[in-house]
Design an enzyme around this catalytic site. Sequence first.
Site, PDB file in Angstrom:
ATOM      1  N   CYS A   2       0.722  -1.215   0.006  1.00 23.43           N
ATOM      2  CA  CYS A   2       0.062  -0.138  -0.060  1.00 23.43           C
ATOM      3  C   CYS A   2       1.043   1.172   0.079  1.00 23.43           C
ATOM      4  O   CYS A   2       2.159   1.047  -0.115  1.00 23.43           O
ATOM      5  CB  CYS A   2      -1.054  -0.031   1.472  1.00 23.43           C
ATOM      6  SG  CYS A   2      -1.736  -1.404   1.387  1.00 23.43           S
ATOM      7  N   ARG A  54      -4.927   1.587  -0.347  1.00 21.04           N
ATOM      8  CA  ARG A  54      -4.887   0.115  -0.157  1.00 21.04           C
ATOM      9  C   ARG A  54      -4.661  -0.679  -1.469  1.00 21.04           C
ATOM     10  O   ARG A  54      -5.468  -0.511  -2.221  1.00 21.04           O
ATOM     11  CB  ARG A  54      -5.996  -0.376   0.765  1.00 21.04           C
ATOM     12  CG  ARG A  54      -5.687  -1.763   1.005  1.00 21.04           C
ATOM     13  CD  ARG A  54      -6.949  -2.221   1.912  1.00 21.04           C
ATOM     14  NE  ARG A  54      -6.647  -3.740   2.250  1.00 21.04           N
ATOM     15  CZ  ARG A  54      -7.769  -4.676   2.689  1.00 21.04           C
ATOM     16  NH1 ARG A  54      -8.894  -4.222   2.383  1.00 21.04           N
ATOM     17  NH2 ARG A  54      -7.392  -5.685   2.779  1.00 21.04           N
ATOM     18  N   ILE A  58      -4.080  -9.438   1.153  1.00 22.01           N
ATOM     19  CA  ILE A  58      -4.370 -10.369   2.322  1.00 22.01           C
ATOM     20  C   ILE A  58      -5.707  -9.832   3.030  1.00 22.01           C
ATOM     21  O   ILE A  58      -5.769  -8.692   3.386  1.00 22.01           O
ATOM     22  CB  ILE A  58      -3.490 -10.527   3.416  1.00 22.01           C
ATOM     23  CG1 ILE A  58      -2.294 -11.118   3.062  1.00 22.01           C
ATOM     24  CG2 ILE A  58      -4.059 -11.386   4.598  1.00 22.01           C
ATOM     25  CD1 ILE A  58      -2.235 -12.370   2.334  1.00 22.01           C
ATOM     26  N   GLY A  81       2.976  -2.890   3.371  1.00 18.13           N
ATOM     27  CA  GLY A  81       3.698  -4.165   3.549  1.00 18.13           C
ATOM     28  C   GLY A  81       2.999  -5.358   3.760  1.00 18.13           C
ATOM     29  O   GLY A  81       1.856  -5.576   3.644  1.00 18.13           O
ATOM     30  N   GLU A  82       3.710  -6.524   4.166  1.00 22.91           N
ATOM     31  CA  GLU A  82       3.267  -7.917   4.427  1.00 22.91           C
ATOM     32  C   GLU A  82       3.930  -8.440   5.584  1.00 22.91           C
ATOM     33  O   GLU A  82       5.247  -8.274   5.780  1.00 22.91           O
ATOM     34  CB  GLU A  82       3.437  -8.790   3.173  1.00 22.91           C
ATOM     35  CG  GLU A  82       2.819  -8.027   2.020  1.00 22.91           C
ATOM     36  CD  GLU A  82       1.281  -8.438   1.744  1.00 22.91           C
ATOM     37  OE1 GLU A  82       0.782  -8.976   3.008  1.00 22.91           O
ATOM     38  OE2 GLU A  82       0.716  -7.692   1.074  1.00 22.91           O
TER      39      GLU A  82
END
Length: 661
Positions: A2, A54, A58, A81-82
């Site tokens: 994002c 965004r 997920i 991020g993740e």
Amino acid sequence: MCGMTGFLLARSGVSTEGLRATAGSMAAAMHHRGPDDAGAWADEQAGVALGHARLAIIDLSPAGHQPMESAAGRYVIAFNGEIYNHLELRAELEQAGAAPAWRGHSDTETLLAGFERWGVEATLRRCVGMFAIALWDRAERCLTLARDRFGEKPLYYGWAGQGAGRAFVFGSELKALRAYPGFDAPVCREALAQYLRFMYVPAPRTIYREVFKLEPGCLLTVRGVPPAEAPAKPLRPGQHHEGIAVHRWWSLADAVGAGAADPVHDEQEALRLLDASLNEAVRLQSLADVPLGAFLSGGVDSSAIVALMQRQASRPVKTFTIGFDDAGFDEAPHARAVADHLGTEHHEMRVSAQMARDVIPRLPWLYDEPFADSSQVPTHLVCQAARQQVTVALSGDAGDELFGGYNRYFWGPRLWRRMAKLPYGLRQGAARALQAVAPARWDAWLSRAGVVRPGEKLHKLGRAMQGARTVDDLYANLVAEWPQAHGLVAGAGELAPFSPPWPADGLDDPAARMMYQDAMAYLPDDILCKVDRAAMGVSLETRVPFLDHRVAELAWRLPMHMKIRGNEGKWALRQILYAHVPRALIERPKAGFAIPIGPWLRGPLREWAETLLDEGRLRAEGYLEPGPIRTAWQQHLSGRYDWTPRLWSVLMFQAWLEANA
């Protein structure tokens, strides 16, 4: 993946609606990073606002909307991020009885629950992932900015606005900061000099005065009301400015020292550990609620990642490469051969020279500040190709820095050992002799030597040898394009680059010192920056399995002979790969991801370059001294010298300046 942004006013007094509107405008400037949703949150009393754009990866539902408040209401987060292991963190929270009533299954919600249970730093240390985080703590009235261990995700901060609108601002891209009302930061001439030397602006500076990059593995906290003025110099870890402090929450220097204290001497054990850690990294990074694929160049790094992905997958992995009409720059046949062997669903985009040149006008917008790694062009094109099929792509970046892949790691120390036996004067004579022969003639003489573009490399070696008295001097010269860049920038004094913290042990080998310095600067500020902007410009998330910190920490436990052996780097990584792909499909000279910028500057790009490099224009703008630039330009046009990187660095600054004037 994002874009996040926000600000903290130096004095409050703006309505909640006004704060939200400004944060929303800042987030809108990064719509490309997050086209699926947008949000803004503000606290009028505290004068703080967060904005978010965004890209849903997920939990695609509204439960993943940001900015997001924690279950107890203490924290508000904007997150880019993740967190790949967030399901394991959820299980740990649930086992401890500390899980909230989950609203969805996003990693953002997991982070917030972790912060409430363990605190910020303890949660980050548990995380396997890439991230840039802005977190507002209502209880402590504290803003925290946090960046991942290696700098996969960008995070800028600084000061903007005037009077009552003066604020501490932050965001994933400089576009967001520029969207703050009253942003008017001048060019930082010291940063410009560093840029011309390295081809990128090294952290913690940016091209703007009063705007900085948060370094990888660092936290920045602002307690209470931020100061209205920026510090005189960028804050480094361990420093503070009034209510602002920066420190490292994770240190590569510590990882290097720990690796030296606990090396893996047995080759079979080393390969077993490496295979297991890479497989786990690929497994975690292959989890997504959207289509996923991988870049494939046919080289060691990308082929290893794709091979492990395909081994774990139940269907063919989508792989992507681009091919060029110029055979000297075309790696598509190598990628196709690897894809055929592994059985991937391979997509190859043929790129004409005109298609590549059409990207150039977009570069100032994509990168926000001058950036002169010309592989930014093919990188953006392969991201465009991938985005037509997938939303997430895994890459093989960082394999060179961790496992000894760059030519300078093995040829540099080897050549130095030979040159060091010569008196200094003879070494300087040899350096001049290498540059006395035109690159094209070297190419003709060494066409059968198996080296890609040998003339260019020999000229660079000759320049690097000039003035070098140690192997570390040689490295410093190899990574510098304009060695006397401070003299090229009007009004910039001589400036020593920021040096990274040095491990107590583990860097006795000169190749290890080169790898460490590259991992601390070149990797985050060039390689990862290049890929992030090239990909996010088309709303594509990229993931880097080699930068799972457990893989990186294991890499620093491997002795150098398991990385560099003979005339080849990445020995251990090659052994993992050769279990899946025949050696014959991989072994070839390292070429890099390049396009023929040099010839284009003498041909179809000449008029564009002439306009930007005009002597009168340079003098009127007042940033660059025209003399050395015009000399390099004329020498390049003659064909006797190849000054492509030097000229590209100037052209990218000039193009950026024109776009942002």
